[in-house]
Design a protein around this motif. Sequence first.
Motif, PDB file in Angstrom:
ATOM      1  N   LYS A  38       0.835  -1.204   0.000  1.00  0.00           N
ATOM      2  CA  LYS A  38       0.000   0.000   0.000  1.00  0.00           C
ATOM      3  C   LYS A  38       0.869   1.253   0.000  1.00  0.00           C
ATOM      4  N   GLU A  39       1.937   1.249   0.788  1.00  0.00           N
ATOM      5  CA  GLU A  39       2.834   2.396   0.834  1.00  0.00           C
ATOM      6  C   GLU A  39       3.556   2.561  -0.504  1.00  0.00           C
ATOM      7  N   ARG A  40       3.944   1.457  -1.117  1.00  0.00           N
ATOM      8  CA  ARG A  40       4.616   1.530  -2.413  1.00  0.00           C
ATOM      9  C   ARG A  40       3.667   2.060  -3.486  1.00  0.00           C
ATOM     10  N   ASP A  41       2.421   1.679  -3.415  1.00  0.00           N
ATOM     11  CA  ASP A  41       1.419   2.177  -4.355  1.00  0.00           C
ATOM     12  C   ASP A  41       1.216   3.684  -4.162  1.00  0.00           C
ATOM     13  N   ARG A  42       1.228   4.113  -2.906  1.00  0.00           N
ATOM     14  CA  ARG A  42       1.088   5.547  -2.627  1.00  0.00           C
ATOM     15  C   ARG A  42       2.255   6.321  -3.229  1.00  0.00           C
ATOM     16  N   TYR A  51       1.394  11.213 -10.533  1.00  0.00           N
ATOM     17  CA  TYR A  51       0.295  12.159 -10.720  1.00  0.00           C
ATOM     18  C   TYR A  51       0.435  13.493  -9.985  1.00  0.00           C
ATOM     19  N   ASN A  52       1.260  13.550  -8.950  1.00  0.00           N
ATOM     20  CA  ASN A  52       1.296  14.765  -8.139  1.00  0.00           C
ATOM     21  C   ASN A  52       2.047  15.896  -8.843  1.00  0.00           C
ATOM     22  N   GLN A  85       8.501  11.746 -18.175  1.00  0.00           N
ATOM     23  CA  GLN A  85       8.751  10.636 -17.253  1.00  0.00           C
ATOM     24  C   GLN A  85       7.449  10.115 -16.669  1.00  0.00           C
ATOM     25  N   LYS A  86       6.545  11.020 -16.324  1.00  0.00           N
ATOM     26  CA  LYS A  86       5.245  10.596 -15.773  1.00  0.00           C
ATOM     27  C   LYS A  86       4.484   9.744 -16.774  1.00  0.00           C
TER      28      LYS A  86
END
Length: 205
Positions: free
Chosen positions: A38-42, A49-50, A59-60
């Motif tokens: 979950k942390e890796r996905d965050r 996206y941020n 790169q995104k």
Amino acid sequence: MNTRNIILAVVAVVLLVAVFYALSGGETPEQYQAKIEKERDRQFKYLKYNADSPLTSEQKNDLVELDYYPVDQQYRVKGRMVPVENRKMLEIPLTDGNVEKYIKHSYVEFELEGRTQRLLLLQSPRETDLRKFFLAFADDTSAEETYGGGRYLDVKQEGQRTVLLDFNLAYNPYCAYNPDFACPIPPRENLLEVPIRAGEKNYTK
């Protein structure tokens, strides 16, 4: 097996279970794996996206996933804090040649690869939570399997003199993705002579 040996075996099993739960925080291996994922996905979503992500637009668009070592609980270790007597301000070099000031707070000692390891915990002078520390480290995987400038770990004090080091959560500095960013370089105290095959691997486009 006689009764005495059976009792000793049961006691040994109980102690092993107790140690496991102390280190895992009462989580099952499945729950722990899910928490790390979950942390890796965050982290992936932040980079992808941020607006504050260090990645360029190109790169995104190209980012499909981040590269990690498999989750391994042997790299989740309790450490004993050894306070620094003279908590002076250190100037930590940045990758662009400038420096950033941190408080030389404590050393943390822990067991890994059958040896006692020792790392320096730094604290930002702007940190409001005095139980939070910054750990920049390099190891025998650096510049090969992981970023050559080292990796980072966010650390929080748990007990009176203990911290939990979870290298499965080790992450790359921004300059690993984009050289336009300046990042703190691990101090000489934090150059480990063992491989830490946990956490994030080197970023490749």
